[in-house]
Design a protein around this motif. Structure first.
Motif, PDB file in Angstrom:
ATOM      1  N   GLY A  21       0.812  -1.207   0.000  1.00 48.64           N
ATOM      2  CA  GLY A  21       0.000   0.000   0.000  1.00 48.64           C
ATOM      3  C   GLY A  21       0.845   1.255   0.000  1.00 48.64           C
ATOM      4  N   ILE A  22       1.883   1.272   0.843  1.00 51.23           N
ATOM      5  CA  ILE A  22       2.760   2.439   0.912  1.00 51.23           C
ATOM      6  C   ILE A  22       3.570   2.573  -0.370  1.00 51.23           C
ATOM      7  N   ALA A  23       4.029   1.445  -0.923  1.00 48.46           N
ATOM      8  CA  ALA A  23       4.768   1.479  -2.193  1.00 48.46           C
ATOM      9  C   ALA A  23       3.878   2.004  -3.315  1.00 48.46           C
ATOM     10  N   SER A  24       2.635   1.524  -3.372  1.00 50.47           N
ATOM     11  CA  SER A  24       1.699   1.978  -4.409  1.00 50.47           C
ATOM     12  C   SER A  24       1.428   3.472  -4.273  1.00 50.47           C
ATOM     13  N   ALA A  25       1.183   3.914  -3.034  1.00 49.54           N
ATOM     14  CA  ALA A  25       0.910   5.330  -2.784  1.00 49.54           C
ATOM     15  C   ALA A  25       2.128   6.190  -3.129  1.00 49.54           C
ATOM     16  N   HIS A  77      -3.462   5.310   3.097  1.00 47.30           N
ATOM     17  CA  HIS A  77      -2.145   5.622   2.527  1.00 47.30           C
ATOM     18  C   HIS A  77      -2.302   6.379   1.219  1.00 47.30           C
ATOM     19  N   TYR A  78      -3.213   5.907   0.374  1.00 52.06           N
ATOM     20  CA  TYR A  78      -3.392   6.550  -0.932  1.00 52.06           C
ATOM     21  C   TYR A  78      -3.759   8.021  -0.772  1.00 52.06           C
ATOM     22  N   GLU A  79      -4.712   8.296   0.128  1.00 47.18           N
ATOM     23  CA  GLU A  79      -5.164   9.680   0.296  1.00 47.18           C
ATOM     24  C   GLU A  79      -4.103  10.557   0.955  1.00 47.18           C
ATOM     25  N   ARG A  80      -3.271   9.966   1.815  1.00 48.15           N
ATOM     26  CA  ARG A  80      -2.237  10.763   2.469  1.00 48.15           C
ATOM     27  C   ARG A  80      -1.096  11.107   1.514  1.00 48.15           C
ATOM     28  N   PHE A  81      -0.817  10.213   0.571  1.00 48.24           N
ATOM     29  CA  PHE A  81       0.324  10.410  -0.315  1.00 48.24           C
ATOM     30  C   PHE A  81      -0.019  11.167  -1.593  1.00 48.24           C
ATOM     31  N   ILE A  82      -1.260  11.043  -2.080  1.00 51.19           N
ATOM     32  CA  ILE A  82      -1.623  11.734  -3.318  1.00 51.19           C
ATOM     33  C   ILE A  82      -2.846  12.605  -3.090  1.00 51.19           C
ATOM     34  N   ASN A  83      -3.035  13.597  -3.940  1.00 55.82           N
ATOM     35  CA  ASN A  83      -4.163  14.529  -3.799  1.00 55.82           C
ATOM     36  C   ASN A  83      -5.399  13.954  -4.480  1.00 55.82           C
ATOM     37  N   HIS A  84      -5.883  12.866  -3.929  1.00 57.81           N
ATOM     38  CA  HIS A  84      -7.020  12.180  -4.524  1.00 57.81           C
ATOM     39  C   HIS A  84      -7.929  11.674  -3.411  1.00 57.81           C
ATOM     40  N   TYR A 307      -5.420   1.859  14.787  1.00 52.94           N
ATOM     41  CA  TYR A 307      -5.475   3.318  14.906  1.00 52.94           C
ATOM     42  C   TYR A 307      -4.509   3.998  13.924  1.00 52.94           C
ATOM     43  N   PHE A 308      -4.267   3.383  12.775  1.00 51.49           N
ATOM     44  CA  PHE A 308      -3.198   3.865  11.899  1.00 51.49           C
ATOM     45  C   PHE A 308      -3.393   5.318  11.473  1.00 51.49           C
TER      46      PHE A 308
END
Length: 544
Positions: A21-25, A77-84, A307-308
């Motif tokens: 997930g983190i790698a993808s993000a 992770h996706y939302e934290r790393f990209i503006n989507h 609680y991530f």
């Protein structure tokens, strides 16, 4: 906008929890910084329709999207790393796929044909991938689990088919594996990766890029060995060792040259990613100038994934305040009237998170009492707000039996309850949401609330109307609000629908705030969230 959407398929091998997930993000953030629009889709092989009813011990945190979909934590992770902002189109489970196919079969949409995994299940997977990618330059598709799992085979077959059906420059396959370092042998072992790629290739897919997770950075010799046995160029073997923070991953992947390989394969512009914001985040995370201690009083403290988003939001606030946030996880089960003061006395701030069920509730109430009486900054989120209401009702209003009907259905003073349990002006019971399975509708997703002018929340948000994400069923009972307000409670925000209590504060307290929503879901490392940012800022200021 690119003429054709590009697809990057990310799979994992050897073991789970390597960080797909983190790698993808991170890959998404690299491509977004090049000027492309990016979406990330998560495909989960388990048969639950969604993770909403799964125990945190089984699946960790349930992330909630703006449209109210309960999803896998990787979407955070996706939302934290990209503006989507993710939606229901960004997470599909095997349960959801099979359920969709079976409903079509019942309706006769397959015209009496035998329904099979191939082509019907794989076609449904492909249809959902294409639908979720519509309107974006690049879609990153992450498949949960590991290659070789029985459950994931239909998903692997679906992306294999897409690789054949789409144009060659439209698809790229990335495989994440483990290269363990054996201390007794003093060397890295490449064999698990070789076997994982062999298994992947046996399913008809040749990876374009290998991301190799390890304790240490892979030497060139190991990269060349892996490349030789996996039939790929050595520069396509990317080393991703353990790092001090997950926010270093975009920088580490870029340093390894992953951008060039993806750019060449997908025929993208050769401009370099702009990573200045990530460099600033990493610098502040690794070398902060201040320190603050936050007591995190919850019931799942032995399982950090539960609680991530919350721990990350505290981290983001620390980054934005140039402060290391030292989180002291305190099990609410272990707090009692004799020890709570000694266990919390070293805390610069106290946070009580969300949760379901009655276990550990009394310990949380003691934490809220300590924060109120000792003037320690208190942040109650969802259940944490309800805990604050119960504590004030008991200890300031003298309502000793005050409780939530979730924990004690027959309590005399239902200060927290389902809205179907409220009394109308004529004394009858509130009839709203009567069709709900559990007597009250679960509030899910972003909902509008209006802030009270000059309240703490209004000063922090710097606006009157906010949209925040919810995931709860019980509410503050309006029958008790005026009594609570007489003892110093402040109502800082109410919902647009039903006029429900959304944010509370407390008179004569330096920082006391409870919110019925989950602000952690919209916190990002580059900006933080106004409530978390000020919570940590005040904790630093008041640090004793």
């Amino acid at each position: 906008m690119l003429k054709d959407t590009r697809f990057i398929f990310v799979t994992g091998g050897v073991v789970s929890s390597l960080g797909k997930g983190i790698a993808s993000a991170s890959i998404g953030s690299l491509l977004e910084s090049k000027g492309y629009t990016v979406t990330v889709i998560k495909l989960d092989p388990y048969f639950n329709v969604d993770p909403g009813t799964m125990s945190p011990f089984q699946h960790g945190e349930v992330f909630v999207t703006e449209d109210g979909t309960e999803t896998d934590l990787d979407l955070g992770h996706y939302e934290r790393f990209i503006n989507h902002k993710c939606t229901k189109e960004n997470n599909f489970t095997a349960g959801k796929i099979y359920y969709s196919v079976l409903r079509k079969e019942r309706k006769g949409e397959y015209l009496g044909k035998t329904v099979q995994v191939i082509p019907h299940i794989t076609d449904e997977i492909k249809r959902k991938i294409i639908k979720g990618s519509k309107g974006y330059d690049i879609a990153i598709v992450e498949i949960g689990g590991t290659v070789g799992d029985i459950e994931s085979q239909p998903f692997i077959e679906a992306i294999r088919q897409l690789g054949l059906e789409l144009k060659n420059y439209q698809t790229s396959f990335i495989h994440l594996t483990l290269v363990p370092f054996l201390k007794n042998a003093g060397e890295l072992k490449t064999k698990p990766t070789q076997h994982s790629v062999k298994e992947y290739r046996s399913l008809g897919v040749q990876p374009d890029i290998l991301i190799c997770r390890s304790d240490i950075k892979l030497p060139q010799e190991s990269k060349e060995k892996i490349a030789l046995f996996c039939s790929m160029p050595s520069n396509a073997v990317i080393s991703l060792p353990d790092l001090e923070t997950i926010y270093e991953v975009p920088l580490a992947l870029d340093e390894e040259g992953i951008d060039k390989i993806i750019t060449d394969k997908l025929q993208l512009e050769k401009n370099k990613p702009n990573l200045s914001a990530w460099k600033k985040v990493v610098k502040r995370k690794i070398k902060p100038s201040k320190l603050v201690n936050v007591a995190f009083v919850g019931k799942y403290v032995d399982l950090k994934d539960a609680y991530f988003s919350l721990t990350e939001a505290l981290d983001h606030a620390g980054i934005n305040n140039d402060t290391k946030v030292n989180i002291n996880f305190v099990s609410s089960d272990e707090l009692n009237s004799k020890n709570y003061s000694s266990k919390l006395k070293k805390s610069d701030a106290i946070l009580v998170p969300g949760g379901f069920g009655g276990r550990g509730i009394e310990g949380m109430i003691l934490a809220a009492k300590y924060a109120r009486e000792k003037k320690v900054p208190y942040f109650g989120i969802c259940l944490g707000l309800q805990i604050a209401i119960i504590e004030i009702a008991r200890n300031l209003c003298g309502l000793k039996d005050a409780n939530s009907t979730e924990f004690k259905p027959r309590t005399k003073h239902k200060v927290i309850s389902l809205i179907t349990e409220w009394k109308n002006e004529d004394g009858s019971i509130e009839k709203r949401d009567k069709n709900s399975d559990k007597g009250g509708t679960m509030r899910l997703g972003a909902q509008k609330a209006k802030l009270k002018i000059n309240s703490l929340a209004h000063k922090l948000y710097k606006k009157t109307n906010i949209f925040e994400r919810h995931r709860h069923r019980y509410e503050v009972n309006p029958e008790y609000v005026s009594e609570l307000e007489k003892k110093g409670l402040l109502i800082s925000a109410r919902s647009e629908i039903h006029n429900l209590v959304e944010i509370i504060g407390m008179k004569d307290h330096p920082w006391y705030l409870g919110c019925q929503f989950h602000p952690e879901f919209t916190s990002k490392p580059k900006t933080g969230h106004p409530l978390f940012n000020d919570f940590i800022k005040t904790a630093v200021k008041l640090k004793r």
